[in-house]
Design a protein around this motif. Sequence first.
Motif, PDB file in Angstrom:
ATOM      1  N   GLU A  80      50.031  -0.152 -13.976  1.00 24.45           N
ATOM      2  CA  GLU A  80      51.463   0.128 -13.823  1.00 24.45           C
ATOM      3  C   GLU A  80      52.264  -1.166 -13.680  1.00 24.45           C
ATOM      4  OE1 GLU A  80      53.091   2.855 -14.193  1.00 24.45           O
ATOM      5  OE2 GLU A  80      51.465   4.310 -14.189  1.00 24.45           O
ATOM      6  N   TYR A  99      55.038  -2.450 -16.305  1.00 26.95           N
ATOM      7  CA  TYR A  99      56.395  -2.781 -15.888  1.00 26.95           C
ATOM      8  C   TYR A  99      56.844  -4.076 -16.555  1.00 26.95           C
ATOM      9  CZ  TYR A  99      60.258  -4.270 -12.934  1.00 26.95           C
ATOM     10  OH  TYR A  99      61.476  -4.707 -12.489  1.00 26.95           O
ATOM     11  N   TYR A 100      55.969  -5.078 -16.549  1.00 25.22           N
ATOM     12  CA  TYR A 100      56.326  -6.361 -17.153  1.00 25.22           C
ATOM     13  C   TYR A 100      56.316  -6.317 -18.675  1.00 25.22           C
ATOM     14  CZ  TYR A 100      56.465  -8.458 -12.574  1.00 25.22           C
ATOM     15  OH  TYR A 100      56.807  -8.749 -11.284  1.00 25.22           O
ATOM     16  N   GLU A 157      57.576  -3.861 -20.134  1.00 25.07           N
ATOM     17  CA  GLU A 157      58.757  -3.022 -20.343  1.00 25.07           C
ATOM     18  C   GLU A 157      58.417  -1.700 -21.032  1.00 25.07           C
ATOM     19  OE1 GLU A 157      61.732  -5.429 -22.207  1.00 25.07           O
ATOM     20  OE2 GLU A 157      61.865  -6.779 -20.486  1.00 25.07           O
ATOM     21  N   GLY A 158      57.342  -1.072 -20.597  1.00 25.21           N
ATOM     22  CA  GLY A 158      56.998   0.261 -21.073  1.00 25.21           C
ATOM     23  C   GLY A 158      56.391   0.321 -22.460  1.00 25.21           C
ATOM     24  N   GLY A 216      51.161   2.638 -18.142  1.00 25.55           N
ATOM     25  CA  GLY A 216      50.347   2.023 -17.100  1.00 25.55           C
ATOM     26  C   GLY A 216      48.953   2.603 -16.957  1.00 25.55           C
TER      27      GLY A 216
END
Length: 123
Positions: A16, A20-21, A23-24, A28
């Motif tokens: 996850e 997040y880094y 950007e999807g 995750g």
Amino acid sequence: MLVGITFLLIFQLFGEVIAYYLEGLVPGPVIGMALIFGALIASRRTLIGRLMQPTVPTSHTLLANFGVLFVPAGVGIIQHLDLLAERGLALLVTIAISTVATLIVTVWCYLAIKRLIGGASHG
């Protein structure tokens, strides 16, 4: 089993964070699954590999019982096919409207929180 579940959740958390880094770009849980697969393969002869061995039987147990989660819903649908035929359109409309409403509220909450966090970090 508790150690195995803990490792599974830790790797999902790592996935996850990476997602997040990214950007999807990749979900995750998929990243976490790839990480745990790589760790299990690469670390067969190391201390980490021996520590992570409880994840294997835990995963087998979870997968073996995964179908139990879907049985009640399937049985409920089969038992009430007459209601589904009678009120199927109303159910479909209700599900569609509630899904759209949930998405709208989720976006609204996201924007409100983003505004709050954005305002706090610039102030």
